[in-house]
Design an enzyme around this catalytic site. Structure first.
Site, PDB file in Angstrom:
ATOM      1  CG  LEU A  16       7.744   5.498 -11.408  1.00  0.00           C
ATOM      2  CD1 LEU A  16       8.215   6.930 -11.198  1.00  0.00           C
ATOM      3  CD2 LEU A  16       6.231   5.419 -11.258  1.00  0.00           C
ATOM      4  N   GLY A  19      13.052   2.073 -17.994  1.00  0.00           N
ATOM      5  CA  GLY A  19      13.599   1.308 -19.107  1.00  0.00           C
ATOM      6  C   GLY A  19      12.722   1.367 -20.338  1.00  0.00           C
ATOM      7  CB  CYS A 393      17.625 -23.784 -21.741  1.00  0.00           C
ATOM      8  SG  CYS A 393      19.285 -23.858 -21.009  1.00  0.00           S
ATOM      9  CD  GLN A 397      19.913 -29.381 -20.127  1.00  0.00           C
ATOM     10  OE1 GLN A 397      19.678 -29.525 -18.922  1.00  0.00           O
ATOM     11  NE2 GLN A 397      20.921 -28.629 -20.565  1.00  0.00           N
ATOM     12  CG  HIS A 519      17.913 -19.174 -23.180  1.00  0.00           C
ATOM     13  ND1 HIS A 519      16.897 -19.296 -22.265  1.00  0.00           N
ATOM     14  CD2 HIS A 519      18.955 -19.868 -22.667  1.00  0.00           C
ATOM     15  CE1 HIS A 519      17.300 -20.015 -21.227  1.00  0.00           C
ATOM     16  NE2 HIS A 519      18.553 -20.369 -21.449  1.00  0.00           N
ATOM     17  CD  GLU A 521      14.266 -17.372 -23.824  1.00  0.00           C
ATOM     18  OE1 GLU A 521      14.692 -17.625 -22.685  1.00  0.00           O
ATOM     19  OE2 GLU A 521      14.256 -18.207 -24.760  1.00  0.00           O
TER      20      GLU A 521
END
Length: 548
Positions: A16, A19, A393, A397, A519, A521
């Site tokens: 729902l 968060g 990441c 590579q 990372h 983001e």
């Protein structure tokens, strides 16, 4: 009192948006000048999400101090623009682990260890507390604490009991309980139904918890009549029945909840002043998101694309960067295995046919050998055809492996993660990872510094040479081959301060070809996109203009 607490629970069904509700309230309180922190208490028995399948659970969000946490912490950080810590995500596994560890050490004096009081006391001890320095300043903080799961679940009962006890311990006006629930709309009869909400609240009240506010998810606006009915049967004031309708733009939710006076209600319940909020920049950001002037297409080539939440922060970072250049982004979710057959990459003509509509290509992080040939094929297509590219990441590579194979000419080049017999392991295990057998919490985690080369495109994007990015990996660039890459034209533009670890790469002469071991983001914000994502979207838009 230095800390006031707001607890957020959910009822009826999962998903729902507890968060998002919690994070939106955090943004509204911060806009009023309050210092806000957030926590997520998850009922699952895993210690953390670090070893959980992304397709089942979604992405693992990493904090500055190296905690592997639930993806909701990403929402928290993006909304309240604060860096959270390992204290911000607590699981049943962590709670029981701590209690059992103390029991083994004899710290309970041989007594019987029980859910009440031992487990509930451990949970209460993990509710946010100020450190000594902050407490000495006596500056008010508001801790918003979300409890995962749905009221009625067996797993969440100890957490709800701990909240009940804690509210008694803290006394009036120091805690607030918000319950997020569902008011479904039956299209056949054209009516909203309040019974699920009533049942959920009754379940809460049966364990001694009376919600102060009900946030009702609904497809259609709540009438005064339905608000009144919910108020009467759930024992909350009618103006505390908050409507939360579906919106197209996630970051518009704080503005919608502001119109419902959620922050005012919270401040009143906590007996604190409620000044006017400063939401001008947030409102302007939402306008940019809602009124794009163009559309940019990005192919996201990954192995977990069947569940978009596996790359949630990546997607949000792309959207934020697009909004910054007054654009929208259309993400083409490309399963990397669709670019291969029987474990062998498709030929470049087939790859071109699949990716030709993309203005840019992004290969995100991941683990394991599945889908690697398809990722290599997508990277080769982007490099050889001058398509803007960003590798994150594992994506970076694999960009090194592809360059080693197709530019340098080492056909057997690989990562030691996937081929231990190759003569050219251009990616290998970090020395401090050798002999590590446990998977949980053993990666290179958290924020690590990086020094960018003067004059590099990366330094121009960031506007500085000293940066920091969050990491989550076990393998790194093999330093034995660094000179070969540089001689072949690749710039290793970002290094760890000691020069030992390659952190970032770029290809001079390419419109935009960058990779990062970190990372980025996780550091992006809706109103302040990360430079690497902004660089990718800007280059992709430039490609569109050149082809128009």
């Amino acid at each position: 009192m230095a800390v006031k607490y707001i607890f957020v629970t959910g009822g009826v069904v999962s998903g729902l948006g507890k968060g998002i509700t919690a994070a939106s309230l955090g943004r509204l309180l911060k806009a009023r000048g309050y210092k806000v922190t957030m926590q997520k208490f998850d009922p699952y028995i895993n210690i953390d999400p670090g070893t959980m399948n992304p397709v089942q659970h979604g992405e693992v969000f990493v904090t500055d101090d190296g905690a592997e946490t639930d993806l909701d912490l990403g929402h928290y950080e993006r909304f309240i623009d604060e860096s959270l810590t390992k204290r911000s995500n607590v699981t049943t596994g962590k709670v029981y682990w701590s209690v059992l560890d103390r029991e083994r050490k004899g710290e309970y004096g041989g007594g019987t260890v029980q859910v009440i009081p031992h487990i509930t006391n451990e949970i209460k001890s993990r509710f946010y507390r100020q450190d000594e320095k902050a407490a000495a300043q006596n500056k008010l903080e508001i801790a918003i604490i979300e409890v995962g799961g749905t009221v009625g679940d067996i797993e969440s009962q100890p957490f709800l009991e701990a909240i009940r006890q804690f509210r008694v311990d803290m006394g009036p006006a120091n805690t607030l309980l918000i319950h997020v629930t569902l008011v479904p709309y039956l299209s056949c009869s054209r009516e909203l139904k309040s019974k699920p909400t009533q049942t959920s609240v009754r379940e809460l009240r049966s364990i001694g918890l009376q919600p102060d506010v009900l946030v009702c998810r609904t497809e259609v606006p709540l009438s005064d009549a339905i608000r009144g009915k919910i108020s009467q049967f759930c024992n909350v004031p009618q103006d505390h029945v908050i409507e939360n309708t579906d919106l197209d733009i996630l970051y518009e939710i704080p503005l919608a909840l502001e119109k419902e006076h959620l922050a005012e209600i919270a401040c009143k319940g906590l007996d604190i002043p409620c000044p006017e909020p400063d939401l001008k920049e947030w409102e302007q950001m939402v306008l940019n998101w809602k009124h794009p002037e163009r559309n940019v297409r990005i192919a996201l080539v990954g192995k977990y694309v069947e569940l978009h939440d596996a790359y949630l922060s990546v997607a949000e970072a792309l959207k934020a960067a697009a909004a910054k250049i007054h654009a929208s982004v259309q993400i083409d979710w490309v399963d990397s295995e669709s670019l291969e057959k029987n474990g062998v990459a498709l030929d470049q003509d087939a790859v071109r046919a699949r990716l030709s509509n993309a203005d840019g290509v992004l290969v995100p992080g991941g683990f394991g050998s599945r889908g690697i040939p398809g990722k290599l094929a997508a990277i080769r297509y982007a490099r050889e055809n001058k398509i803007p590219f960003l590798g994150i990441c594992l994506g970076m590579q694999m960009a090194m492996v592809e360059f080693a194979r197709d530019a340098i000419g080492w056909e057997d080049a690989a990562s030691a993660e996937f081929d231990e017999t190759t003569k050219h392991p251009v990616i290998h295990l970090m020395p401090d990872q050798e002999g590590v057998e446990n998977l949980g919490g053993t990666l290179r985690l958290g924020a690590w510094p990086c020094v960018l080369e003067e004059g590099s495109e990366a330094a121009a994007l960031f506007g500085k040479t000293q940066i920091s990015e969050r990491h989550r990996h076990r393998y790194e660039v093999n330093n034995d081959f660094r000179k070969d890459f540089e001689d072949a034209g690749m710039r290793l533009c970002g290094m760890s301060p000691d020069g030992r670890i390659v952190e970032m790469i770029e290809l001079p002469g390419h419109p935009f070809f960058m990779g990062t071991q970190g990372h980025p983001e996780f550091r992006s914000r809706p109103d302040r996109p990360h430079p690497l994502f902004l660089g990718l979207l800007t280059a992709a838009a430039r490609k569109q203009d050149e082809e128009a």
